[in-house]
Design a protein around this motif. Structure first.
Motif, PDB file in Angstrom:
ATOM      1  N   MET A   2     -56.229  -9.261 -14.703  1.00  0.00           N
ATOM      2  CA  MET A   2     -55.966 -10.038 -15.815  1.00  0.00           C
ATOM      3  C   MET A   2     -57.104 -11.014 -16.009  1.00  0.00           C
ATOM      4  N   ASP A  52     -57.041 -11.141 -22.154  1.00  0.00           N
ATOM      5  CA  ASP A  52     -55.530 -10.673 -22.134  1.00  0.00           C
ATOM      6  C   ASP A  52     -54.593 -11.747 -22.660  1.00  0.00           C
ATOM      7  N   VAL A  79     -54.593  -9.793 -28.236  1.00  0.00           N
ATOM      8  CA  VAL A  79     -54.231 -10.663 -26.966  1.00  0.00           C
ATOM      9  C   VAL A  79     -53.070 -11.577 -27.134  1.00  0.00           C
ATOM     10  N   VAL A 123     -48.965  -7.441 -21.617  1.00  0.00           N
ATOM     11  CA  VAL A 123     -50.431  -6.817 -21.717  1.00  0.00           C
ATOM     12  C   VAL A 123     -50.443  -5.428 -20.864  1.00  0.00           C
ATOM     13  N   LYS A 127     -52.082  -2.190 -22.596  1.00  0.00           N
ATOM     14  CA  LYS A 127     -53.058  -1.384 -21.967  1.00  0.00           C
ATOM     15  C   LYS A 127     -52.976   0.097 -21.645  1.00  0.00           C
TER      16      LYS A 127
END
Length: 246
Positions: A2, A52, A79, A123, A127
């Protein structure tokens, strides 16, 4: 790994957060690359979507955190932003820039770690919905949740989205094997559809986000079964008949 940015003009506070991050990584096993920016303008000007999570102080000398966040949102909607502030009244304005949360100074380690865990889960989920596809001269990040279907034309794949169509080199067979876990299903030789956007099946066609796409005869039964399974077992036969038009 990250990537996290700390945007904070007070060095002592930034050092404190960096110490928390070190402890957090030892406890959880996460690997987090961290960059410190001393003002909002330092991160917002010529911003590239390479973080991130951003821990953003609201009150800074040259560019305040809200202004910096607005500029960042112009190019990066994904983000995770967490505001750092002395006053709750400032922090609650975070909805204006889709901030996930806020931390009130002085920040305790417990509060920091809980908010960071939440951010990391967000996150990781986001992803998991993205893939990188090869395009001419580089790669393109594609948000699978926004893809209605993928069409194969010759040796190229076209990812159909609301705002743009992404053209990429690749084979449908390999893509099918990759995307089945994300709710995509092959309804014909040339089309791989996102089951989330299938509106109806009628005859040998399915409607995907308003577009009618062909279904091969050999694929029709499997395609219907895949759609019903995607919808969930709680749907009884009468609901299926209403949703899927034969």
């Amino acid at each position: 790994m990250m990537r996290l940015a700390i945007v904070e003009d007070e060095k002592n506070f930034a050092d404190n957060i960096l110490g928390y991050l070190q402890s957090f990584q030892k406890e959880t096993g996460y690997q987090i690359e961290t960059v410190w920016f001393q003002d909002g303008c330092d991160i917002a000007e010529e911003y590239k979507s390479d973080f991130d999570i951003i821990l953003m102080d609201i009150q800074m000398r040259f560019m305040d955190g809200m202004t910096a966040a607005r500029k960042i949102r112009e190019t990066d909607s994904q983000v995770v932003i967490i505001f750092l502030t002395n006053m709750v009244s400032y922090a609650i304005r975070g909805y204006e820039v889709d901030a996930m949360d806020y931390l009130i100074k002085p920040v305790t380690y417990f509060s920091f770690s809980e908010k960071l865990k939440k951010a990391l889960k967000t996150v990781e989920y986001r992803k998991s919905q993205y893939i990188a596809v090869p395009i001419e001269g580089g790669i393109q990040k594609v948000d699978l949740s926004s893809v209605y279907y993928v069409e194969c034309r010759g040796h190229n794949l076209f990812y159909k989205q609301s705002k743009a169509e992404v053209e990429s080199r690749g084979t449908m067979n390999k893509l099918e094997a990759l995307l089945v876990q994300y709710g995509f299903y092959r309804n014909s030789k040339s089309f791989l559809v996102n089951l989330e956007y299938v509106e109806s099946i009628q005859g040998n066609e399915c409607t995907v986000h308003g577009e009618r796409l062909p279904i091969s005869r050999m694929k029709k039964k499997e395609f219907m079964q895949a759609l019903l399974k995607y919808m969930g077992e709680e749907y009884d036969h009468r609901v299926h008949e209403n949703v899927i038009m034969m």
